[in-house]
Write a protein that holds these residues in place. Structure first.
Motif, PDB file in Angstrom:
ATOM      1  N   LEU A 203       7.463   3.592 -15.723  1.00 21.84           N
ATOM      2  CA  LEU A 203       8.003   2.459 -14.982  1.00 21.84           C
ATOM      3  C   LEU A 203       7.382   2.479 -13.597  1.00 21.84           C
ATOM      4  N   ALA A 204       6.925   1.334 -13.137  1.00 19.90           N
ATOM      5  CA  ALA A 204       6.356   1.201 -11.792  1.00 19.90           C
ATOM      6  C   ALA A 204       6.690  -0.200 -11.283  1.00 19.90           C
ATOM      7  N   GLU A 205       7.016  -0.276  -9.973  1.00 24.50           N
ATOM      8  CA  GLU A 205       7.394  -1.562  -9.392  1.00 24.50           C
ATOM      9  C   GLU A 205       6.735  -1.719  -8.031  1.00 24.50           C
ATOM     10  N   LEU A 206       6.086  -2.863  -7.815  1.00 25.07           N
ATOM     11  CA  LEU A 206       5.550  -3.173  -6.494  1.00 25.07           C
ATOM     12  C   LEU A 206       6.716  -3.365  -5.534  1.00 25.07           C
ATOM     13  N   ALA A 207       6.553  -2.902  -4.299  1.00 24.20           N
ATOM     14  CA  ALA A 207       7.629  -2.984  -3.313  1.00 24.20           C
ATOM     15  C   ALA A 207       8.161  -4.402  -3.171  1.00 24.20           C
ATOM     16  N   GLU A 208       7.269  -5.381  -3.174  1.00 21.54           N
ATOM     17  CA  GLU A 208       7.718  -6.759  -2.941  1.00 21.54           C
ATOM     18  C   GLU A 208       8.486  -7.354  -4.115  1.00 21.54           C
ATOM     19  N   THR A 209       8.473  -6.693  -5.274  1.00 16.18           N
ATOM     20  CA  THR A 209       9.236  -7.199  -6.418  1.00 16.18           C
ATOM     21  C   THR A 209      10.598  -6.528  -6.551  1.00 16.18           C
ATOM     22  N   ILE A 210      10.884  -5.552  -5.714  1.00 19.07           N
ATOM     23  CA  ILE A 210      12.144  -4.814  -5.799  1.00 19.07           C
ATOM     24  C   ILE A 210      13.263  -5.605  -5.129  1.00 19.07           C
ATOM     25  N   ASP A 211      14.373  -5.740  -5.816  1.00 21.40           N
ATOM     26  CA  ASP A 211      15.567  -6.389  -5.279  1.00 21.40           C
ATOM     27  C   ASP A 211      16.312  -5.353  -4.433  1.00 21.40           C
ATOM     28  N   VAL A 212      16.193  -5.468  -3.106  1.00 24.65           N
ATOM     29  CA  VAL A 212      16.762  -4.484  -2.182  1.00 24.65           C
ATOM     30  C   VAL A 212      18.279  -4.416  -2.311  1.00 24.65           C
ATOM     31  N   ALA A 213      18.950  -5.557  -2.405  1.00 20.25           N
ATOM     32  CA  ALA A 213      20.413  -5.564  -2.521  1.00 20.25           C
ATOM     33  C   ALA A 213      20.860  -4.837  -3.789  1.00 20.25           C
ATOM     34  N   ARG A 214      20.130  -5.052  -4.871  1.00 22.29           N
ATOM     35  CA  ARG A 214      20.460  -4.378  -6.128  1.00 22.29           C
ATOM     36  C   ARG A 214      20.237  -2.866  -6.010  1.00 22.29           C
ATOM     37  N   ALA A 215      19.147  -2.464  -5.358  1.00 24.52           N
ATOM     38  CA  ALA A 215      18.873  -1.034  -5.166  1.00 24.52           C
ATOM     39  C   ALA A 215      19.934  -0.400  -4.273  1.00 24.52           C
ATOM     40  N   GLN A 216      20.366  -1.095  -3.242  1.00 20.49           N
ATOM     41  CA  GLN A 216      21.418  -0.562  -2.367  1.00 20.49           C
ATOM     42  C   GLN A 216      22.736  -0.428  -3.124  1.00 20.49           C
ATOM     43  N   ALA A 217      23.054  -1.395  -3.975  1.00 24.19           N
ATOM     44  CA  ALA A 217      24.271  -1.322  -4.787  1.00 24.19           C
ATOM     45  C   ALA A 217      24.188  -0.147  -5.774  1.00 24.19           C
ATOM     46  N   ALA A 218      23.023   0.063  -6.365  1.00 23.71           N
ATOM     47  CA  ALA A 218      22.838   1.187  -7.289  1.00 23.71           C
ATOM     48  C   ALA A 218      22.980   2.514  -6.556  1.00 23.71           C
ATOM     49  N   LYS A 219      22.462   2.584  -5.344  1.00 19.95           N
ATOM     50  CA  LYS A 219      22.598   3.791  -4.521  1.00 19.95           C
ATOM     51  C   LYS A 219      24.069   4.082  -4.254  1.00 19.95           C
ATOM     52  N   LYS A 220      24.817   3.066  -3.863  1.00 17.45           N
ATOM     53  CA  LYS A 220      26.246   3.230  -3.563  1.00 17.45           C
ATOM     54  C   LYS A 220      27.010   3.683  -4.801  1.00 17.45           C
ATOM     55  N   ARG A 221      26.742   3.045  -5.957  1.00 19.84           N
ATOM     56  CA  ARG A 221      27.416   3.446  -7.202  1.00 19.84           C
ATOM     57  C   ARG A 221      27.129   4.899  -7.544  1.00 19.84           C
ATOM     58  N   ALA A 222      25.864   5.298  -7.429  1.00 17.20           N
ATOM     59  CA  ALA A 222      25.494   6.681  -7.755  1.00 17.20           C
ATOM     60  C   ALA A 222      26.158   7.664  -6.796  1.00 17.20           C
ATOM     61  N   GLU A 223      26.163   7.337  -5.515  1.00 19.73           N
ATOM     62  CA  GLU A 223      26.827   8.217  -4.538  1.00 19.73           C
ATOM     63  C   GLU A 223      28.314   8.329  -4.821  1.00 19.73           C
ATOM     64  N   ASP A 224      28.956   7.213  -5.148  1.00 15.37           N
ATOM     65  CA  ASP A 224      30.389   7.241  -5.476  1.00 15.37           C
ATOM     66  C   ASP A 224      30.649   8.119  -6.692  1.00 15.37           C
ATOM     67  N   ARG A 225      29.793   8.018  -7.693  1.00 14.05           N
ATOM     68  CA  ARG A 225      29.953   8.853  -8.898  1.00 14.05           C
ATOM     69  C   ARG A 225      29.798  10.332  -8.552  1.00 14.05           C
ATOM     70  N   LEU A 226      28.800  10.642  -7.731  1.00 12.37           N
ATOM     71  CA  LEU A 226      28.562  12.036  -7.372  1.00 12.37           C
ATOM     72  C   LEU A 226      29.703  12.612  -6.531  1.00 12.37           C
ATOM     73  N   HIS A 227      30.292  11.792  -5.673  1.00  8.39           N
ATOM     74  CA  HIS A 227      31.386  12.267  -4.818  1.00  8.39           C
ATOM     75  C   HIS A 227      32.720  12.312  -5.546  1.00  8.39           C
ATOM     76  N   SER A 228      32.823  11.681  -6.689  1.00  5.21           N
ATOM     77  CA  SER A 228      34.100  11.640  -7.413  1.00  5.21           C
ATOM     78  C   SER A 228      34.441  12.986  -8.051  1.00  5.21           C
ATOM     79  N   HIS A 229      33.452  13.765  -8.397  1.00  7.96           N
ATOM     80  CA  HIS A 229      33.627  15.066  -9.056  1.00  7.96           C
ATOM     81  C   HIS A 229      34.472  14.955 -10.324  1.00  7.96           C
ATOM     82  N   SER A 230      34.436  13.793 -10.936  1.00 11.53           N
ATOM     83  CA  SER A 230      35.177  13.572 -12.174  1.00 11.53           C
ATOM     84  C   SER A 230      34.453  14.253 -13.330  1.00 11.53           C
ATOM     85  N   LYS A 231      35.227  14.827 -14.233  1.00 12.70           N
ATOM     86  CA  LYS A 231      34.639  15.485 -15.403  1.00 12.70           C
ATOM     87  C   LYS A 231      34.065  14.467 -16.387  1.00 12.70           C
ATOM     88  N   GLU A 232      34.456  13.199 -16.228  1.00  8.87           N
ATOM     89  CA  GLU A 232      33.973  12.146 -17.114  1.00  8.87           C
ATOM     90  C   GLU A 232      32.607  11.611 -16.684  1.00  8.87           C
TER      91      GLU A 232
END
Length: 139
Positions: free
Chosen positions: A87-116
């Protein structure tokens, strides 16, 4: 150095979806392999490297192209650089808002320490989001 400007390199980035980037006139390619960062200029010795998830910088006089690359291989020979990535993406084709939302979701998952939560999957999602944001210079 002048010779590099008059007879520069050719670079291609290819993914399973087809060519992502192809250009002549390149003076420098910088990437990160599994054992560290490196740069390639014209007449570099032949090289094959397994790439980390990283931002590949492709420089031409007065211009820089940034490409988010999610693994793969780089090969150079005779002033030609080929990058084959799953997978490769040119910088100008990346949806920044979507990447920021994905970052936030991943951080929330990592900080939850849920066994699920699959922590390895959450770490990988965070790395993908950060790579996209670095490619767009949003971080």
């Amino acid at each position: 150095m002048a010779d590099t400007l008059t007879n520069p390199m050719h670079v291609e980035v290819i993914s399973p979806d087809g060519p992502i980037y192809s250009d002549d006139g390149v003076t420098l390619v910088a990437a990160r392999a599994e054992d560290g960062e490196f740069a390639i200029m014209k007449n570099h010795l032949p090289l094959a490297a397994a790439l980390d998830m990283c931002v590949v910088r492709v420089e031409k006089p007065g211009k820089e192209q940034r490409i988010a690359v999610f693994g793969g291989f780089l090969e150079t020979k005779d002033s030609k650089v080929n990058i084959i990535a799953p997978l490769a993406e040119l910088a100008e084709t990346i949806d920044v808002a979507r990447a920021q939302a994905a970052k936030k979701r991943a951080e929330d998952r990592l900080h939850s320490h849920s066994k699920e939560i699959d922590m390895d999957r959450a770490k990988l999602a965070l790395m993908r989001a950060l790579t996209r944001l670095h490619a767009t210079k949003s971080i």
